[in-house]
Design a protein around this motif. Structure first.
Motif, mmCIF file in Angstrom:
data_model
loop_
_atom_site.group_PDB
_atom_site.id
_atom_site.type_symbol
_atom_site.label_atom_id
_atom_site.label_comp_id
_atom_site.label_asym_id
_atom_site.label_seq_id
_atom_site.Cartn_x
_atom_site.Cartn_y
_atom_site.Cartn_z
ATOM 1 N N MET A 1 14.723 -6.768 -16.606
ATOM 2 C CA MET A 1 15.716 -6.684 -15.559
ATOM 3 C C MET A 1 16.367 -5.426 -15.664
ATOM 4 O O MET A 1 16.834 -5.056 -16.773
ATOM 5 N N GLY A 2 16.462 -4.426 -14.708
ATOM 6 C CA GLY A 2 17.166 -3.325 -14.816
ATOM 7 C C GLY A 2 18.809 -3.226 -14.684
ATOM 8 O O GLY A 2 19.027 -4.297 -14.596
ATOM 9 N N PHE A 3 19.375 -2.177 -14.760
ATOM 10 C CA PHE A 3 20.607 -2.162 -15.202
ATOM 11 C C PHE A 3 21.344 -2.405 -13.766
ATOM 12 O O PHE A 3 22.194 -3.421 -13.780
ATOM 13 N N ASN A 5 20.013 -4.465 -11.357
ATOM 14 C CA ASN A 5 19.704 -5.837 -11.231
ATOM 15 C C ASN A 5 20.713 -6.760 -11.933
ATOM 16 O O ASN A 5 21.315 -7.688 -11.686
ATOM 17 N N THR A 6 20.980 -6.152 -13.199
ATOM 18 C CA THR A 6 21.830 -6.941 -14.192
ATOM 19 C C THR A 6 23.425 -6.888 -13.563
ATOM 20 O O THR A 6 24.070 -7.746 -13.462
ATOM 21 N N ILE A 7 23.808 -5.820 -13.006
ATOM 22 C CA ILE A 7 25.271 -5.780 -12.479
ATOM 23 C C ILE A 7 25.272 -6.684 -11.060
ATOM 24 O O ILE A 7 25.901 -7.588 -10.822
ATOM 25 N N LEU A 8 24.109 -6.773 -10.345
ATOM 26 C CA LEU A 8 24.107 -7.665 -9.204
ATOM 27 C C LEU A 8 23.874 -8.913 -9.311
ATOM 28 O O LEU A 8 24.013 -10.040 -8.604
ATOM 29 N N PHE A 9 23.411 -9.384 -10.476
ATOM 30 C CA PHE A 9 22.901 -10.939 -10.930
ATOM 31 C C PHE A 9 23.970 -11.888 -10.421
ATOM 32 O O PHE A 9 23.715 -12.834 -9.767
ATOM 33 N N PRO A 10 25.201 -11.565 -10.787
ATOM 34 C CA PRO A 10 26.265 -12.542 -10.576
ATOM 35 C C PRO A 10 26.621 -12.625 -8.946
ATOM 36 O O PRO A 10 26.698 -13.839 -8.421
ATOM 37 N N PHE A 11 26.544 -11.720 -8.534
ATOM 38 C CA PHE A 11 26.738 -11.484 -7.041
ATOM 39 C C PHE A 11 25.339 -12.100 -6.073
ATOM 40 O O PHE A 11 25.546 -12.939 -5.120
ATOM 41 N N LYS A 12 24.310 -11.806 -6.797
ATOM 42 C CA LYS A 12 23.211 -12.651 -6.178
ATOM 43 C C LYS A 12 23.218 -14.119 -6.208
ATOM 44 O O LYS A 12 22.940 -14.888 -5.126
ATOM 45 N N TRP A 13 23.831 -14.805 -7.310
ATOM 46 C CA TRP A 13 23.839 -15.778 -7.436
ATOM 47 C C TRP A 13 24.880 -16.495 -6.476
ATOM 48 O O TRP A 13 24.812 -17.652 -5.876
ATOM 49 N N VAL A 14 26.277 -15.852 -6.439
ATOM 50 C CA VAL A 14 27.020 -16.278 -5.434
ATOM 51 C C VAL A 14 26.738 -16.369 -4.153
ATOM 52 O O VAL A 14 26.971 -17.310 -3.315
#
Length: 320
Positions: A1-3, A5-14
């Motif tokens: 997982m790129g940087f 995508n790591t930042i967006l992961f919680p937003f993606k889940w929400v």
């Protein structure tokens, strides 16, 4: 997982969780779980939740914009003070005085962009969710809070014959562009651009004071008027239809929100403010700021006080 995508992961889940929550509620109310209409309403629900949560930020944005307009006279004086001075010390001093003005008025040049900047992580997260639906459906994997069955439903869901995960340019490049995808994408792109333009235009034409119209703040507004619709118009050919629905809906929210502010809370000195005063006068309500008139304005309104004031004279007493 790129940087990124790591930042967006919680937003993606929400983002996916809110969509699933609305989808479950709509399904419980009797709508078809696999229908594109159901998933479209879920995206619209996502917009309503995010924009409702951003109302406090919007209020701060309005205050910051009023501060930017209020400091324009001082900003023009500051520019005149340092006009023609290009040495480093003068530029540094001017920058410090500008920052002092921003601090005094409680604003900054980027205040107008704050709600959009906050929305961007959610926007990119939704883009990733919708762009990854087809791949996740083929591999039977999940996306955020969406389970594999919901991913399959979303991938197969259509609206007016086009899938929500379809995008204009990628479909053309893949050779599977249909009339439904092209027509719906173009209509949504036009609606997205038009709503963006109308919102910014009504701010400039109705809710800016004369000082702000002539100041450097106006350059920022003009740039946003033409640049933002152009950016979203060019980028829109790569957006999945679901993302176009999201952005058009949020633009319509913004347009309605601005209409309410311009009509009910206009900027002092703006055309909308004068119209608001006329409506209050027609209803018999007191004018805003009527008790704060300058002495010179009061003098102009009272004929007996115009011109030079006469000094009181003593009456001649009769001699006894």
């Amino acid at each position: 997982m790129g940087f990124f995508n790591t930042i967006l992961f919680p937003f993606k889940w929400v983002v996916s969780w809110i969509m699933v929550a609305f989808h479950d509620v709509l399904t419980f109310l009797g709508m078809d779980a696999a229908s594109g209409i159901t998933w479209t309403l879920s995206i619209i629900g996502l917009v309503l939740v995010i924009r409702a949560a951003l109302i406090p930020v919007f209020v701060k944005q309005i205050k910051a914009q009023r501060g930017m307009q209020a400091l324009q006279p001082d900003m023009k004086k500051l520019q005149a003070k340092y006009k023609g001075k290009t040495d480093q010390l003068s530029r540094q001093a001017m920058g410090q005085e500008q920052m002092a003005l921003y601090k005094e008025h409680g604003t900054n040049p980027f205040s107008a962009c704050l709600p959009m900047l906050i929305q961007m992580p959610f926007f990119f997260s939704l883009f990733q969710v919708l762009s990854g639906v087809s791949k996740a459906a083929s591999t039977g994997t999940t996306i955020g809070a969406m389970n594999s069955a919901q991913v399959m439903q979303f991938d197969n869901a259509t609206i007016f014959g086009a899938q929500l995960s379809d995008a204009l340019l990628p479909s053309f490049q893949a050779g599977n562009l249909t009339f439904a995808i092209a027509a719906l994408s173009i209509v949504m792109i036009i609606a997205m651009i038009a709503s963006q333009f109308i919102t910014q235009k009504q701010i400039m034409s109705k809710n800016m004071s004369e000082e702000a119209m002539q100041g450097p703040f106006m350059k920022q507004q003009k740039m946003m008027l033409y640049v933002l619709p152009l950016v979203f118009g060019i980028g829109g050919v790569n957006f999945p239809i679901g993302v176009l629905i999201y952005w058009t809906t949020t633009n319509l929210w913004t347009m309605g929100q601005q209409f309410f502010v311009i009509r009910r809370m206009p900027t002092p000195g703006s055309p909308a403010y004068r119209e608001y005063q006329k409506r209050r006068e027609a209803k018999g309500l007191p004018l805003l700021g009527a008790s704060k008139k300058k002495f010179e304005e009061v003098v102009e309104e009272i004929p007996e006080l115009k011109g030079q004031r006469n000094q009181p004279q003593r009456k001649n007493r009769k001699k006894k």
